[in-house]
Motif scaffolding. Sequence first.
Motif, PDB file in Angstrom:
ATOM      1  N   TYR A  38       4.555  -4.430  -7.167  1.00 32.96           N
ATOM      2  CA  TYR A  38       4.522  -4.691  -8.605  1.00 32.96           C
ATOM      3  C   TYR A  38       5.872  -4.398  -9.255  1.00 32.96           C
ATOM      4  CZ  TYR A  38       2.777  -4.803 -13.384  1.00 32.96           C
ATOM      5  OH  TYR A  38       2.581  -5.108 -14.706  1.00 32.96           O
ATOM      6  N   ASP A  39       6.500  -3.302  -8.860  1.00 28.80           N
ATOM      7  CA  ASP A  39       7.793  -2.927  -9.444  1.00 28.80           C
ATOM      8  C   ASP A  39       8.902  -3.906  -9.073  1.00 28.80           C
ATOM      9  OD1 ASP A  39       6.604  -0.712 -10.582  1.00 28.80           O
ATOM     10  OD2 ASP A  39       7.337   0.683  -9.051  1.00 28.80           O
ATOM     11  N   ASN A  40       8.912  -4.375  -7.835  1.00 31.20           N
ATOM     12  CA  ASN A  40      10.007  -5.220  -7.361  1.00 31.20           C
ATOM     13  C   ASN A  40       9.785  -6.720  -7.570  1.00 31.20           C
ATOM     14  OD1 ASN A  40      11.616  -3.062  -6.391  1.00 31.20           O
ATOM     15  ND2 ASN A  40      10.254  -2.880  -4.641  1.00 31.20           N
ATOM     16  N   TYR A  41       8.530  -7.136  -7.662  1.00 28.84           N
ATOM     17  CA  TYR A  41       8.234  -8.565  -7.798  1.00 28.84           C
ATOM     18  C   TYR A  41       7.311  -8.829  -8.980  1.00 28.84           C
ATOM     19  CZ  TYR A  41      10.240  -8.611  -3.160  1.00 28.84           C
ATOM     20  OH  TYR A  41      11.086  -8.443  -2.097  1.00 28.84           O
ATOM     21  N   GLY A  42       7.313  -7.938  -9.952  1.00 32.46           N
ATOM     22  CA  GLY A  42       6.439  -8.065 -11.107  1.00 32.46           C
ATOM     23  C   GLY A  42       6.704  -9.287 -11.967  1.00 32.46           C
ATOM     24  N   TYR A  43       7.855  -9.899 -11.794  1.00 30.49           N
ATOM     25  CA  TYR A  43       8.174 -11.093 -12.580  1.00 30.49           C
ATOM     26  C   TYR A  43       7.436 -12.326 -12.057  1.00 30.49           C
ATOM     27  CZ  TYR A  43      11.349 -11.792  -8.651  1.00 30.49           C
ATOM     28  OH  TYR A  43      11.864 -11.931  -7.393  1.00 30.49           O
ATOM     29  N   LEU A  44       6.887 -12.242 -10.844  1.00 33.30           N
ATOM     30  CA  LEU A  44       6.120 -13.349 -10.272  1.00 33.30           C
ATOM     31  C   LEU A  44       4.656 -13.222 -10.693  1.00 33.30           C
ATOM     32  CD1 LEU A  44       7.537 -13.296  -6.636  1.00 33.30           C
ATOM     33  CD2 LEU A  44       8.034 -14.971  -8.421  1.00 33.30           C
ATOM     34  N   PRO A  45       3.937 -14.343 -10.734  1.00 32.98           N
ATOM     35  CA  PRO A  45       2.499 -14.250 -11.018  1.00 32.98           C
ATOM     36  C   PRO A  45       1.806 -13.384  -9.962  1.00 32.98           C
ATOM     37  CG  PRO A  45       3.241 -16.536 -11.053  1.00 32.98           C
ATOM     38  CD  PRO A  45       4.387 -15.720 -10.541  1.00 32.98           C
ATOM     39  N   LEU A  46       0.830 -12.614 -10.382  1.00 36.69           N
ATOM     40  CA  LEU A  46       0.126 -11.753  -9.434  1.00 36.69           C
ATOM     41  C   LEU A  46      -0.518 -12.558  -8.311  1.00 36.69           C
ATOM     42  CD1 LEU A  46      -1.595  -9.214 -11.851  1.00 36.69           C
ATOM     43  CD2 LEU A  46       0.475  -8.879 -10.493  1.00 36.69           C
ATOM     44  N   SER A  47      -0.966 -13.757  -8.610  1.00 33.61           N
ATOM     45  CA  SER A  47      -1.627 -14.578  -7.591  1.00 33.61           C
ATOM     46  C   SER A  47      -0.676 -15.033  -6.486  1.00 33.61           C
ATOM     47  CB  SER A  47      -2.294 -15.794  -8.245  1.00 33.61           C
ATOM     48  OG  SER A  47      -1.331 -16.566  -8.932  1.00 33.61           O
ATOM     49  N   THR A  48       0.618 -14.783  -6.643  1.00 30.82           N
ATOM     50  CA  THR A  48       1.591 -15.112  -5.599  1.00 30.82           C
ATOM     51  C   THR A  48       1.278 -14.338  -4.324  1.00 30.82           C
ATOM     52  OG1 THR A  48       3.300 -15.497  -7.255  1.00 30.82           O
ATOM     53  CG2 THR A  48       4.043 -15.113  -5.007  1.00 30.82           C
ATOM     54  N   PHE A  49       0.798 -13.129  -4.493  1.00 32.44           N
ATOM     55  CA  PHE A  49       0.493 -12.271  -3.346  1.00 32.44           C
ATOM     56  C   PHE A  49      -1.016 -12.116  -3.223  1.00 32.44           C
ATOM     57  CE2 PHE A  49       4.663 -11.037  -4.917  1.00 32.44           C
ATOM     58  CZ  PHE A  49       5.423 -11.173  -3.767  1.00 32.44           C
ATOM     59  N   MET A  50      -1.533 -12.455  -2.067  1.00 38.10           N
ATOM     60  CA  MET A  50      -2.971 -12.419  -1.822  1.00 38.10           C
ATOM     61  C   MET A  50      -3.572 -11.031  -2.043  1.00 38.10           C
ATOM     62  SD  MET A  50      -5.244 -14.474  -1.083  1.00 38.10           S
ATOM     63  CE  MET A  50      -6.739 -14.851  -0.263  1.00 38.10           C
ATOM     64  N   VAL A  51      -2.768 -10.010  -1.885  1.00 39.39           N
ATOM     65  CA  VAL A  51      -3.281  -8.650  -2.012  1.00 39.39           C
ATOM     66  C   VAL A  51      -3.892  -8.398  -3.389  1.00 39.39           C
ATOM     67  CG1 VAL A  51      -1.084  -7.620  -2.699  1.00 39.39           C
ATOM     68  CG2 VAL A  51      -2.775  -6.232  -1.516  1.00 39.39           C
ATOM     69  N   TRP A  52      -3.350  -8.990  -4.442  1.00 43.87           N
ATOM     70  CA  TRP A  52      -3.894  -8.789  -5.785  1.00 43.87           C
ATOM     71  C   TRP A  52      -5.249  -9.462  -5.914  1.00 43.87           C
ATOM     72  CZ3 TRP A  52      -1.787  -4.902  -7.874  1.00 43.87           C
ATOM     73  CH2 TRP A  52      -0.424  -4.659  -7.751  1.00 43.87           C
ATOM     74  N   SER A  53      -5.388 -10.652  -5.354  1.00 41.59           N
ATOM     75  CA  SER A  53      -6.677 -11.343  -5.384  1.00 41.59           C
ATOM     76  C   SER A  53      -7.735 -10.556  -4.623  1.00 41.59           C
ATOM     77  CB  SER A  53      -6.540 -12.744  -4.784  1.00 41.59           C
ATOM     78  OG  SER A  53      -5.650 -13.516  -5.550  1.00 41.59           O
ATOM     79  N   GLU A  54      -7.336  -9.977  -3.519  1.00 37.44           N
ATOM     80  CA  GLU A  54      -8.273  -9.161  -2.736  1.00 37.44           C
ATOM     81  C   GLU A  54      -8.626  -7.879  -3.480  1.00 37.44           C
ATOM     82  OE1 GLU A  54      -9.936  -9.935   0.070  1.00 37.44           O
ATOM     83  OE2 GLU A  54      -9.049 -11.912  -0.210  1.00 37.44           O
ATOM     84  N   LEU A  55      -7.662  -7.292  -4.143  1.00 42.33           N
ATOM     85  CA  LEU A  55      -7.910  -6.054  -4.880  1.00 42.33           C
ATOM     86  C   LEU A  55      -8.984  -6.265  -5.946  1.00 42.33           C
ATOM     87  CD1 LEU A  55      -6.949  -3.073  -5.543  1.00 42.33           C
ATOM     88  CD2 LEU A  55      -5.596  -4.149  -7.331  1.00 42.33           C
TER      89      LEU A  55
END
Length: 75
Positions: free
Chosen positions: A17-34
């Motif tokens: 989140y700190d390093n790639y927070g400028y990207l949509p959260l859905s970019t990383f599957m981990v957020w969808s799983e969370l």
Amino acid sequence: MSKDYLHPSWSYLQDLYDNYGYLPLSTFMVWSELVRHDKALAMAMFKFEFNELFISRLKLELPKLWEMSRIQTGV
């Protein structure tokens, strides 16, 4: 992860989140799983210190979460 406040994956999520927070959260599957796991989501609120920006991004970018999450009482 949802039962262990000190699980190393929480550090991974914070770094992500700190390093790639400028990207949509859905970019990383981990957020969808969370957001699919209510207990892990509740723990995330504590790990991210109820950050208003984080919560609003979850609501905007992953809206299915708020409609499908149940609140259990009397547990």
